[in-house]
Motif scaffolding. Structure first.
Motif, mmCIF file in Angstrom:
data_model
loop_
_atom_site.group_PDB
_atom_site.id
_atom_site.type_symbol
_atom_site.label_atom_id
_atom_site.label_comp_id
_atom_site.label_asym_id
_atom_site.label_seq_id
_atom_site.Cartn_x
_atom_site.Cartn_y
_atom_site.Cartn_z
ATOM 1 N N ALA A 7 91.800 -29.136 -19.936
ATOM 2 C CA ALA A 7 90.403 -28.959 -19.520
ATOM 3 C C ALA A 7 90.320 -28.158 -18.217
ATOM 4 N N ASP A 8 91.293 -28.333 -17.324
ATOM 5 C CA ASP A 8 91.308 -27.568 -16.070
ATOM 6 C C ASP A 8 91.746 -26.130 -16.312
ATOM 7 N N TYR A 9 92.644 -25.936 -17.265
ATOM 8 C CA TYR A 9 93.179 -24.606 -17.526
ATOM 9 C C TYR A 9 92.212 -23.746 -18.339
ATOM 10 N N TRP A 10 91.630 -24.300 -19.386
ATOM 11 C CA TRP A 10 90.859 -23.498 -20.343
ATOM 12 C C TRP A 10 89.361 -23.821 -20.307
ATOM 13 N N GLY A 11 89.010 -25.003 -19.832
ATOM 14 C CA GLY A 11 87.614 -25.438 -19.863
ATOM 15 C C GLY A 11 86.725 -24.583 -18.969
ATOM 16 N N ASP A 12 85.466 -24.491 -19.330
ATOM 17 C CA ASP A 12 84.508 -23.694 -18.568
ATOM 18 C C ASP A 12 83.104 -24.095 -18.988
ATOM 19 N N THR A 13 82.141 -23.662 -18.207
ATOM 20 C CA THR A 13 80.736 -23.808 -18.561
ATOM 21 C C THR A 13 80.220 -22.408 -18.844
ATOM 22 N N VAL A 14 79.543 -22.253 -19.978
ATOM 23 C CA VAL A 14 79.035 -20.946 -20.394
ATOM 24 C C VAL A 14 77.514 -21.021 -20.481
ATOM 25 N N LEU A 15 76.866 -20.076 -19.803
ATOM 26 C CA LEU A 15 75.407 -19.991 -19.840
ATOM 27 C C LEU A 15 74.989 -18.971 -20.889
ATOM 28 N N GLU A 16 74.003 -19.325 -21.688
ATOM 29 C CA GLU A 16 73.415 -18.368 -22.625
ATOM 30 C C GLU A 16 72.129 -17.860 -21.999
ATOM 31 N N LEU A 17 72.110 -16.553 -21.702
ATOM 32 C CA LEU A 17 70.970 -15.947 -21.010
ATOM 33 C C LEU A 17 70.137 -15.109 -21.951
ATOM 34 N N ASP A 18 68.841 -15.104 -21.683
ATOM 35 C CA ASP A 18 67.887 -14.248 -22.398
ATOM 36 C C ASP A 18 67.093 -13.489 -21.337
ATOM 37 N N LEU A 19 66.802 -12.239 -21.588
ATOM 38 C CA LEU A 19 65.948 -11.486 -20.667
ATOM 39 C C LEU A 19 64.507 -11.872 -20.936
ATOM 40 N N THR A 20 63.786 -12.202 -19.877
ATOM 41 C CA THR A 20 62.366 -12.553 -20.055
ATOM 42 C C THR A 20 61.536 -11.300 -20.270
ATOM 43 N N PRO A 21 60.392 -11.400 -20.945
ATOM 44 C CA PRO A 21 59.612 -10.211 -21.298
ATOM 45 C C PRO A 21 59.027 -9.462 -20.112
ATOM 46 N N ASN A 22 59.012 -10.053 -18.932
ATOM 47 C CA ASN A 22 58.430 -9.353 -17.784
ATOM 48 C C ASN A 22 59.392 -8.393 -17.104
ATOM 49 N N LEU A 23 60.604 -8.242 -17.642
ATOM 50 C CA LEU A 23 61.547 -7.284 -17.066
ATOM 51 C C LEU A 23 61.437 -5.951 -17.773
ATOM 52 N N ALA A 24 61.524 -4.890 -17.002
ATOM 53 C CA ALA A 24 61.432 -3.543 -17.599
ATOM 54 C C ALA A 24 62.711 -3.215 -18.328
ATOM 55 N N GLU B 62 76.701 -24.427 -22.501
ATOM 56 C CA GLU B 62 77.786 -25.005 -23.287
ATOM 57 C C GLU B 62 78.936 -25.347 -22.348
ATOM 58 N N ARG B 63 79.405 -26.567 -22.452
ATOM 59 C CA ARG B 63 80.543 -27.010 -21.636
ATOM 60 C C ARG B 63 81.783 -27.055 -22.516
ATOM 61 N N ILE B 64 82.616 -26.032 -22.384
ATOM 62 C CA ILE B 64 83.829 -25.943 -23.185
ATOM 63 C C ILE B 64 84.874 -26.878 -22.582
ATOM 64 N N GLY B 65 85.373 -27.767 -23.399
ATOM 65 C CA GLY B 65 86.430 -28.674 -22.962
ATOM 66 C C GLY B 65 85.963 -30.008 -22.442
ATOM 67 N N GLU B 66 84.684 -30.302 -22.512
ATOM 68 C CA GLU B 66 84.214 -31.570 -21.960
ATOM 69 C C GLU B 66 84.730 -32.770 -22.755
ATOM 70 N N THR B 67 85.162 -32.552 -24.004
ATOM 71 C CA THR B 67 85.683 -33.662 -24.816
ATOM 72 C C THR B 67 87.201 -33.811 -24.695
ATOM 73 N N TRP B 68 87.867 -32.888 -24.005
ATOM 74 C CA TRP B 68 89.317 -32.980 -23.880
ATOM 75 C C TRP B 68 89.688 -33.961 -22.782
ATOM 76 N N ASP B 69 90.415 -34.997 -23.141
ATOM 77 C CA ASP B 69 90.845 -36.001 -22.178
ATOM 78 C C ASP B 69 91.878 -35.397 -21.230
ATOM 79 N N ARG B 70 91.624 -35.529 -19.961
ATOM 80 C CA ARG B 70 92.486 -34.918 -18.948
ATOM 81 C C ARG B 70 93.883 -35.553 -18.894
ATOM 82 N N ASP B 71 94.007 -36.781 -19.354
ATOM 83 C CA ASP B 71 95.301 -37.467 -19.301
ATOM 84 C C ASP B 71 96.148 -37.250 -20.546
#
Length: 177
Positions: free
Chosen positions: A160-177, A36-45
């Motif tokens: 967008a520079d102050y608050w914007g960020d990229t957020v990764l959604e992670l899942d643990l794969t079944p091969n991890l203990a 998810e890219r937070i702030g990608e729609t906010w115009d920088r100008d």
């Protein structure tokens, strides 16, 4: 699990493209199921950090106030708002300021709809932009007041520079203990 890229950068040097990072994390056992890219729609100008210079009563409306905003340019602008968290006499709060031409979410629409901000007259007073709520920016469903930023937010910086960020959604794969 949600992991902001800005948080990862506090711990490791990330000098690779996002696609490479996603691939490496997935091969390492942390499946990236969403980005998810937070702030990608906010115009920088047109969507920037602003500072409230003054708040005074609207001459033709009891529930509206006139807010003078410093947004990093030579002349501050005046906007009309009915936000309950700005009161007559306030000053110094850092806010999100959208100028004419900004594209924001329509908070009153039933479905996701964007609108372009235009210069308007509200009860006889010209509004040169608006102070924004979280809902208008797409951050949350909060629309009861405008978004107040921390005191150290730099006036004039694109939001967008102050608050914007990229957020990764992670899942643990079944091969991890």
């Amino acid at each position: 699990m949600l992991v902001p890229i800005s948080w990862l950068r506090e711990y490791v040097n990330l000098d690779m493209p996002l696609e490479v990072l996603v691939e490496r994390l997935t091969f390492g056992g942390l499946e990236v199921v969403g980005v998810e890219r937070i702030g990608e729609t906010w115009d920088r100008d047109t969507v920037v950090v602003g500072e409230v210079v003054s708040v005074r009563q609207h001459p033709n409306a009891d529930r509206l106030v006139l807010v003078t905003i410093n947004y990093g340019k030579e002349q501050p602008l005046e906007v009309v708002t009915g936000a309950p968290n700005l009161k007559v006499g306030d000053s110094g709060q850092k806010v999100v300021f959208a100028m004419v031409g900004a594209r924001l979410i329509d908070p009153y629409a039933d479905t996701l709809r964007y609108q372009t901000l235009k210069k308007s007259k509200i009860r006889g007073v010209t509004s040169e932009g608006m102070v924004c709520s979280e809902k208008e920016l797409g951050i949350s469903e909060e629309h009861t007041g405008i978004m107040i930023l921390p005191d150290d937010a730099p006036v004039g910086m694109p939001f967008a520079d102050y608050w914007g960020d990229t957020v990764l959604e992670l899942d643990l794969t079944p091969n991890l203990a």
